[in-house]
Design an enzyme around this catalytic site. Structure first.
Site, PDB file in Angstrom:
ATOM      1  N   ASN A 114      35.911  55.820  41.941  1.00  0.00           N
ATOM      2  CA  ASN A 114      34.701  55.207  42.488  1.00  0.00           C
ATOM      3  C   ASN A 114      34.610  55.282  44.001  1.00  0.00           C
ATOM      4  O   ASN A 114      33.519  55.398  44.560  1.00  0.00           O
ATOM      5  CB  ASN A 114      34.648  53.738  42.057  1.00  0.00           C
ATOM      6  CG  ASN A 114      33.474  53.002  42.649  1.00  0.00           C
ATOM      7  OD1 ASN A 114      32.327  53.252  42.295  1.00  0.00           O
ATOM      8  ND2 ASN A 114      33.747  52.091  43.574  1.00  0.00           N
TER       9      ASN A 114
ATOM     10  N   ASP B 229      40.092  52.147  36.979  1.00  0.00           N
ATOM     11  CA  ASP B 229      39.622  51.104  37.881  1.00  0.00           C
ATOM     12  C   ASP B 229      38.095  51.147  38.015  1.00  0.00           C
ATOM     13  O   ASP B 229      37.483  52.214  37.938  1.00  0.00           O
ATOM     14  CB  ASP B 229      40.273  51.313  39.255  1.00  0.00           C
ATOM     15  CG  ASP B 229      39.955  50.215  40.241  1.00  0.00           C
ATOM     16  OD1 ASP B 229      40.331  49.061  39.987  1.00  0.00           O
ATOM     17  OD2 ASP B 229      39.320  50.518  41.275  1.00  0.00           O
TER      18      ASP B 229
ATOM     19  N   HIS C  69      31.297  50.654  37.647  1.00  0.00           N
ATOM     20  CA  HIS C  69      30.647  51.042  38.905  1.00  0.00           C
ATOM     21  C   HIS C  69      30.503  52.552  39.043  1.00  0.00           C
ATOM     22  O   HIS C  69      30.167  53.049  40.124  1.00  0.00           O
ATOM     23  CB  HIS C  69      31.425  50.465  40.081  1.00  0.00           C
ATOM     24  CG  HIS C  69      31.515  48.968  40.043  1.00  0.00           C
ATOM     25  ND1 HIS C  69      30.416  48.156  40.231  1.00  0.00           N
ATOM     26  CD2 HIS C  69      32.556  48.142  39.777  1.00  0.00           C
ATOM     27  CE1 HIS C  69      30.791  46.888  40.113  1.00  0.00           C
ATOM     28  NE2 HIS C  69      32.065  46.861  39.836  1.00  0.00           N
TER      29      HIS C  69
ATOM     30  N   GLU D 110      38.748  49.080  33.053  1.00  0.00           N
ATOM     31  CA  GLU D 110      38.456  47.800  33.676  1.00  0.00           C
ATOM     32  C   GLU D 110      36.943  47.692  33.837  1.00  0.00           C
ATOM     33  O   GLU D 110      36.374  48.177  34.805  1.00  0.00           O
ATOM     34  CB  GLU D 110      39.135  47.685  35.046  1.00  0.00           C
ATOM     35  CG  GLU D 110      38.855  46.362  35.734  1.00  0.00           C
ATOM     36  CD  GLU D 110      38.659  46.457  37.231  1.00  0.00           C
ATOM     37  OE1 GLU D 110      38.774  45.433  37.920  1.00  0.00           O
ATOM     38  OE2 GLU D 110      38.350  47.563  37.729  1.00  0.00           O
TER      39      GLU D 110
END
Length: 554
Positions: free
Chosen positions: A159, A269, A273, A312
């Site tokens: 990200n 992670d 997003h 996540e």
């Protein structure tokens, strides 16, 4: 999967930006991963195996409390593997914090000057951070873990880069956006933005070809590997046909340790997003990479299991307790089922709150969700505490024994956060999430109290490790007092658990689970007993029975 869905998935993975996903509800998680005990450690805070790498890249010692590098490294983890620490705990997989080379400088996000000890501020995805060790150390870690029958799950970031500091300039604008900051107003407000100020967001939505950042070119040239890195990129893009867009560079770099060392899985992670189609492409390339490594290393592979990916998706939780209902994550203006984009499992952010309730409500609810319910066929990773959840269950460590029972006997996979098994304090003197990230409290093993708690966790871990039915089987309550239940995984495995038994001699019905003459092991006392007249009788100094056939592990 039908022909239309197959075509749709092919388009997704080839880089076409559509709102596409795999056929609904076709994933069926491997029972191994549904039951796995996953040990999550912050590499820097676990064990210091090589003091010579404690201060790399000229990093200062001016960090706020618990916000600088503390010395933990890959060699420290390797040493604990060789000592049998994880074997005794029944660990199936190690989840390491991100190991990529991090930004060199420090920055203050409002909680004091911080360096990238945690691993979530990458600057070069092709190198291991020198504070953690070397590429050779990473290869040795995977080899050692596999020799102990333990898989390695790497934490990966796609990200964002690390923050901009005096030592770390921002990546080119073609690679990252520095604004707007996410305002959580729908899908775009969570994806097309920076998570926080000064955390440049990779343009994972772009198909526009980009050149390598000049700083990486200069760095690789200085290190004598520029031509090799460029040649590997050329071969990757020629093989895949992907455009030279930012996300595909990162996918290539992230899958390199899989292809080179046999890394078994990723913990992803900030999954919510990033465009979900990107994760589908990462899963595809990771699966190809692991298959390639296994084909080239038939004597080193553990088995033929597929690549594993757990995400996540912050705020996602099991149906009965979580903020999210069913499989979908709701952005407000769009719902996404991340299981349709390559994920085998998601972290269950609802577990710390659910664990505050009674055991059977917890167990029965999760079993219902995972077997015929809204989460049928997919995976959950439960946890008590983590590196960024201030709402961890039993944060003051007042209920260490019962907390272990709730986590390790719950349906679904179990994540041990480093030090759960030693009651490592989660309220260190520091600001923000650093309170949860103190160094591993190895010194506490000098006390009988801590050794006894570790033994409790070890027995539960060995039970899970030997019996996939614990996490992957169907739960059934058999009695209220003493609280007794079974877990049955088809014809493959079954177990019987009873909590609150009298110390000393005890007799228990096996409720038709095991035929007369069956030898059962009590994984808590270590003793064995034979079923007679539908019952077992044994004497132990404990109030807990963990019964199953001895050595039942595929």
């Amino acid at each position: 999967m039908n022909r239309f869905a197959s075509l749709l998935m092919a388009l997704c993975l080839s880089g076409v930006q559509t709102a596409c996903a795999a056929d609904d509800h076709v994933a069926h998680v491997d029972p191994f991963w549904q039951n796995a005990t996953v040990y999550f450690l912050l590499t820097d805070r676990f064990a210091n195996g090589n003091p010579d790498n404690d201060r790399a890249y000229g990093r200062g010692d001016d960090a706020a409390p618990l916000r600088g590098f503390a010395g933990g490294d890959l060699q420290g983890v390797i040493d604990k593997l060789n000592a049998g620490y994880f074997d005794k705990l029944g660990v199936d997989a190690l989840w390491t914090s991100p190991l990529f080379e991090q930004i060199h400088g420090g920055t203050d996000e409002g909680t004091g000057r911080t360096y990238a000890y945690h691993g979530y501020w990458p600057s070069d995805w092709t190198a291991v951070d020198a504070n953690f060790g070397s590429e050779a150390d990473l290869a040795k870690l995977v080899e050692t873990a596999h020799r102990h029958g333990i898989r390695v799950v790497m934490d990966v970031i796609l990200n964002h880069t690390g923050p901009v500091t005096d030592s770390d300039p921002q990546w080119p604008d073609a690679w990252v956006r520095s604004q707007p900051t996410c305002d959580w107003s729908g899908y775009a407000g969570a994806v097309d933005c920076t998570l926080v100020k000064n955390l440049p967001d990779i343009r994972t939505d772009s198909d526009k070809p980009v050149d390598l950042p000049p700083r990486l070119i200069a760095k690789w040239k200085k290190e004598g590997r520029l031509r090799r890195e460029q040649a590997e990129l050329d071969a990757f893009f020629a093989r895949t046909g992907y455009p030279r867009a930012p996300r595909y560079y990162l996918i290539k770099w992230l899958t390199d340790p899989v292809r080179e060392y046999g890394v078994d899985g990723f913990r992803v992670d900030t999954a919510k997003h990033v465009e979900p189609e990107v994760w589908a492409a990462l899963k595809k390339e990771s699966s190809l990479a692991l298959a390639d490594w296994k084909a080239r290393n038939p004597d080193s592979k553990l088995d033929d299991r597929d690549f594993f990916m757990v995400g996540e998706v912050y705020g996602f939780g099991a149906n009965d307790f979580g903020a999210t209902q069913g499989r979908d994550y709701d952005y407000g203006d769009r719902k996404v089922d991340f299981f349709d984009y390559g994920f085998d499992s998601l972290i269950n952010f609802a577990f710390p709150q659910a664990a505050a309730g009674d055991m059977d409500s917890l167990f029965a609810s999760y079993s219902k969700d995972l077997h015929g319910g809204t989460l049928d066929g997919v995976g959950l990773l439960n946890y008590l505490a983590s590196h960024d959840d201030g709402g961890s269950y039993d944060r003051e460590r007042q209920h260490a024994y019962s907390a272990a029972l709730k986590l390790m006997l719950s349906p679904g996979a179990a994540q041990i956060y480093y030090g759960d098994e030693l009651a490592r304090p989660l309220n260190a003197t520091a600001e923000g999430d650093a309170q949860l990230r103190s160094s591993m409290n190895w010194g506490d093993l000098k006390t009988e109290k801590t050794r006894a708690l570790l033994a409790h966790w070890q027995k539960l871990g060995q039970f899970r490790h030997a019996h996939p039915a614990v996490g992957a089987g169907v739960h059934k309550k058999l009695a209220d007092k003493p609280y007794t239940f079974s877990r049955v995984l088809g014809d493959r495995d079954r177990v019987l658990v009873s909590i609150g038994q009298p110390k000393g001699t005890k007799t228990l019905s096996v409720y038709g689970l095991f035929a007369d003459g069956t030898r059962l092991q009590d994984y808590y006392s270590g003793g064995e007993v034979e079923v007679k007249n539908g019952r077992v009788s044994l004497a132990t100094p404990f109030e807990l029975l963990l019964l199953g056939r001895p050595g039942n592990k595929d």
